[in-house]
Enzyme design. Structure first.
Site, PDB file in Angstrom:
ATOM      1  N   THR A 113       5.868   7.244  -1.586  1.00 41.40           N
ATOM      2  CA  THR A 113       5.597   7.018  -0.167  1.00 41.40           C
ATOM      3  C   THR A 113       5.956   5.607   0.275  1.00 41.40           C
ATOM      4  O   THR A 113       6.627   5.407   1.289  1.00 41.40           O
ATOM      5  CB  THR A 113       4.111   7.285   0.126  1.00 41.40           C
ATOM      6  OG1 THR A 113       3.801   8.630  -0.230  1.00 41.40           O
ATOM      7  CG2 THR A 113       3.786   7.070   1.591  1.00 41.40           C
ATOM      8  N   ASP A 125       1.664   0.779   7.049  1.00 42.30           N
ATOM      9  CA  ASP A 125       0.451   1.238   7.731  1.00 42.30           C
ATOM     10  C   ASP A 125       0.257   0.411   8.996  1.00 42.30           C
ATOM     11  O   ASP A 125      -0.518  -0.547   9.013  1.00 42.30           O
ATOM     12  CB  ASP A 125      -0.758   1.103   6.806  1.00 42.30           C
ATOM     13  CG  ASP A 125      -1.992   1.825   7.349  1.00 42.30           C
ATOM     14  OD1 ASP A 125      -1.999   2.198   8.535  1.00 42.30           O
ATOM     15  OD2 ASP A 125      -2.956   2.016   6.576  1.00 42.30           O
ATOM     16  N   ARG A 127      -1.243   1.094  11.782  1.00 42.56           N
ATOM     17  CA  ARG A 127      -2.334   1.519  12.657  1.00 42.56           C
ATOM     18  C   ARG A 127      -3.247   0.362  13.054  1.00 42.56           C
ATOM     19  O   ARG A 127      -3.477  -0.569  12.286  1.00 42.56           O
ATOM     20  CB  ARG A 127      -3.181   2.583  11.962  1.00 42.56           C
ATOM     21  CG  ARG A 127      -2.503   3.917  11.798  1.00 42.56           C
ATOM     22  CD  ARG A 127      -3.318   4.858  10.939  1.00 42.56           C
ATOM     23  NE  ARG A 127      -3.383   4.425   9.544  1.00 42.56           N
ATOM     24  CZ  ARG A 127      -3.984   5.085   8.581  1.00 42.56           C
ATOM     25  NH1 ARG A 127      -4.591   6.225   8.854  1.00 42.56           N
ATOM     26  NH2 ARG A 127      -3.975   4.646   7.337  1.00 42.56           N
ATOM     27  N   THR A 148     -14.089   6.216   3.500  1.00 39.42           N
ATOM     28  CA  THR A 148     -12.702   5.762   3.373  1.00 39.42           C
ATOM     29  C   THR A 148     -12.436   5.175   1.999  1.00 39.42           C
ATOM     30  O   THR A 148     -13.354   4.708   1.325  1.00 39.42           O
ATOM     31  CB  THR A 148     -12.354   4.723   4.451  1.00 39.42           C
ATOM     32  OG1 THR A 148     -10.944   4.484   4.453  1.00 39.42           O
ATOM     33  CG2 THR A 148     -13.085   3.397   4.214  1.00 39.42           C
ATOM     34  N   LYS A 153      -8.997   0.026   6.979  1.00 34.88           N
ATOM     35  CA  LYS A 153      -9.924   0.623   7.943  1.00 34.88           C
ATOM     36  C   LYS A 153     -11.220  -0.175   8.018  1.00 34.88           C
ATOM     37  O   LYS A 153     -11.762  -0.401   9.099  1.00 34.88           O
ATOM     38  CB  LYS A 153     -10.212   2.081   7.583  1.00 34.88           C
ATOM     39  CG  LYS A 153      -9.031   3.001   7.815  1.00 34.88           C
ATOM     40  CD  LYS A 153      -9.383   4.447   7.511  1.00 34.88           C
ATOM     41  CE  LYS A 153      -8.158   5.347   7.729  1.00 34.88           C
ATOM     42  NZ  LYS A 153      -8.438   6.758   7.387  1.00 34.88           N
TER      43      LYS A 153
END
Length: 199
Positions: A113, A125, A127, A148, A153
């Site tokens: 990935t 990532d 986000r 998580t 996060k």
């Protein structure tokens, strides 16, 4: 932050009944966030912040554990009280086009990935969690138990003033998804006991 429009409806599921909300920041689907709430009264809520994974959650791809994460989180939240915050941003925020291109590189060239996203010039990532924090504050939540394995996060919500107690949310690897999970642990920094990246 701009104020979203909010709609609410009860939703019956195989786990039980939730209050389903949509927080809509614009007509663009990715600017909408779905929230499933199970009453938590005065308790610290159990919270899951999850990004869409249409291949895993809808089509039940065996190459990731996103469907397991979704079902496990909803089941726990229904039992314990809390909320499931579902962000409509697939590919960890990189978008569906990048995600599918990355999946193809994994299938045809053997890249994991992280390597696939790097080859495509995409952040691993990208986000942000400002909207998730806004939603928590909307419900009066300033402290939560967060399901998580992703330290981003935790730090993302803490940066928005939310006090976070992390709760491990780790599936049992399968032969099909073990390379994906290992890549998340070893290259994306996810805290996973099975791969030695969590105490």
């Amino acid at each position: 932050m701009e104020q979203p429009e909010i709609a609410k409806s009860p939703l019956n599921t195989k786990y039980g009944t939730f209050d389903l909300y949509v927080f809509s920041w614009s007509p663009n689907e990715q600017d909408n966030v779905l929230v499933m709430v199970s009453p938590f009264d005065d308790r610290v809520p159990l919270v899951r912040v999850q990004s869409a994974c249409y291949t895993g959650e809808i089509f039940e791809s065996t190459d990731c554990d996103c469907h397991w994460q979704l079902e496990n989180a909803l089941s726990q939240i229904q039992r314990e009280g809390g909320m499931f915050i579902y962000m409509l941003c697939d590919g960890r925020g990189a978008g569906l086009l990048t995600k599918i291109r990355g999946m193809n590189l994994t299938a045809t060239e053997g890249l994991d990935t992280a390597e696939a996203y790097n080859a495509l010039g995409s952040p691993l990532d990208p986000r942000g969690y400002d909207r998730a924090a806004y939603i928590l504050r909307h419900f009066g939540v300033t402290t939560c138990k967060l399901l998580t394995n992703n330290p981003r996060k935790v730090s993302g919500l803490e940066a928005q003033g939310i006090q976070v107690e992390r709760v491990r949310h780790e599936s049992e690897p399968t032969p099909a998804n073990e390379p994906y999970l290992r890549s998340k642990a070893e290259k994306l920094g996810h805290m996973m006991k099975r791969f030695g990246t969590d105490a």
